[in-house]
Write a protein that holds these residues in place. Structure first.
Motif, short mmCIF file in Angstrom:
data_model
loop_
_atom_site.label_atom_id
_atom_site.label_comp_id
_atom_site.label_asym_id
_atom_site.label_seq_id
_atom_site.Cartn_x
_atom_site.Cartn_y
_atom_site.Cartn_z
N ASN A 23 6.72 -7.91 -14.13
CA ASN A 23 6.24 -8.33 -12.80
C ASN A 23 4.63 -8.79 -12.75
N SER A 24 4.54 -9.80 -11.96
CA SER A 24 3.27 -10.31 -11.71
C SER A 24 2.23 -9.40 -10.95
N ASP A 25 0.94 -9.64 -10.90
CA ASP A 25 -0.07 -9.30 -10.18
C ASP A 25 0.44 -9.08 -8.64
N ARG A 26 0.85 -10.23 -8.23
CA ARG A 26 0.95 -10.14 -6.69
C ARG A 26 2.18 -9.31 -6.41
N VAL A 27 3.12 -9.26 -7.43
CA VAL A 27 4.26 -8.12 -6.97
C VAL A 27 3.55 -6.57 -7.01
N TRP A 28 2.75 -6.43 -7.99
CA TRP A 28 2.23 -4.95 -7.71
C TRP A 28 1.07 -4.59 -6.83
N LEU A 29 0.30 -5.86 -6.42
CA LEU A 29 -0.46 -5.44 -5.32
C LEU A 29 0.39 -5.54 -4.08
N ASN A 30 1.46 -6.16 -3.74
CA ASN A 30 2.22 -5.89 -2.71
C ASN A 30 2.60 -4.46 -2.62
N ARG A 31 3.16 -3.85 -3.61
CA ARG A 31 3.69 -2.74 -3.73
C ARG A 31 2.55 -1.73 -3.33
N MET A 32 1.44 -1.94 -3.93
CA MET A 32 0.36 -0.85 -3.73
C MET A 32 -0.19 -1.19 -2.25
N LEU A 33 -0.31 -2.06 -1.69
CA LEU A 33 -0.85 -2.60 -0.38
C LEU A 33 0.18 -1.80 0.67
N PHE A 34 1.61 -2.03 0.62
CA PHE A 34 2.41 -1.41 1.47
C PHE A 34 2.43 0.19 1.12
N LEU A 35 2.31 0.81 -0.02
CA LEU A 35 2.37 2.14 -0.03
C LEU A 35 1.21 2.83 0.40
N GLU A 36 0.01 2.02 0.35
CA GLU A 36 -1.18 2.81 0.88
C GLU A 36 -1.21 2.68 2.45
N THR A 37 -0.35 1.69 3.15
CA THR A 37 -0.31 1.85 4.55
C THR A 37 0.56 3.06 4.86
N VAL A 38 1.44 3.57 4.13
CA VAL A 38 2.14 4.47 4.49
C VAL A 38 1.59 5.99 4.01
N ALA A 39 0.71 6.02 3.06
CA ALA A 39 0.12 7.13 2.31
C ALA A 39 -0.70 7.76 3.18
N GLY A 40 -1.36 7.45 4.36
CA GLY A 40 -2.21 7.96 5.31
C GLY A 40 -1.63 8.53 6.37
N ILE A 41 -0.21 8.38 6.62
CA ILE A 41 0.62 9.10 7.58
C ILE A 41 0.63 10.49 7.60
N PRO A 42 1.00 11.14 6.71
CA PRO A 42 0.89 12.51 6.50
C PRO A 42 -0.26 13.31 7.00
N GLY A 43 -1.21 12.83 6.48
CA GLY A 43 -2.50 13.49 6.98
C GLY A 43 -2.80 13.24 8.47
N MET A 44 -2.67 12.02 9.05
CA MET A 44 -2.92 11.85 10.33
C MET A 44 -1.86 12.58 11.11
N VAL A 45 -0.47 12.73 10.78
CA VAL A 45 0.27 13.17 11.43
C VAL A 45 -0.12 14.93 11.71
N ALA A 46 -0.51 15.48 10.54
CA ALA A 46 -0.69 16.87 10.47
C ALA A 46 -2.02 17.28 11.12
N ALA A 47 -3.03 16.19 10.98
CA ALA A 47 -4.37 16.41 11.84
C ALA A 47 -3.97 16.25 13.23
N SER A 48 -3.26 15.24 13.70
CA SER A 48 -2.80 15.37 15.12
C SER A 48 -2.18 16.60 15.53
N LEU A 49 -1.34 17.15 14.89
CA LEU A 49 -0.56 18.63 15.36
C LEU A 49 -1.47 19.64 15.32
N ARG A 50 -2.10 19.72 14.28
CA ARG A 50 -3.21 20.74 14.09
C ARG A 50 -4.23 20.62 15.25
#
Length: 110
Positions: A23-50
């Protein structure tokens, strides 16, 4: 198990990932970029509910709200780093929006 497999297959197709090919660098960057956009959700949801619980009970939560917000902010900083390497296109932005809508509601419901 079928749900996880479907999510993984969709993610692989959307980012251009091939498990049995180089896989090229472009593929890995796409994956990392996408995953990081979702990775912040659990902390934000938990903080909001708290935060809402703290307001509802009119009680101090011993600093957990800030800790959870800091975790969400940490993930956002990772995202900004990856965005310096690659800017998401229209398709990726639409996929991110869809994933965030699903994941936010899933974490909120859980």
């Amino acid at each position: 198990m079928a749900t996880i497999r479907a999510i993984r297959t969709t993610f692989d197709l959307a980012t251009g990932y091939a498990a049995h090919a180089p896989n090229s660098d472009r593929v890995w960057l796409n994956r990392m970029l996408f995953l990081e956009t979702v990775a912040g959700i659990p902390g934000m949801v938990a903080a909001s509910l708290r935060h809402l619980k703290s307001l509802r009970l009119a009680r101090y939560d011993l600093g957990w709200i800030n800790t959870l917000f800091e975790e969400a902010e940490n993930e956002r900083m990772h995202l900004l780093t990856f965005q310096e390497l690659k800017r998401p296109g229209s398709f990726m932005k639409a996929a991110i929006l869809g994933a965030q809508l699903v994941m936010w509601n899933a974490f909120f419901t859980a």
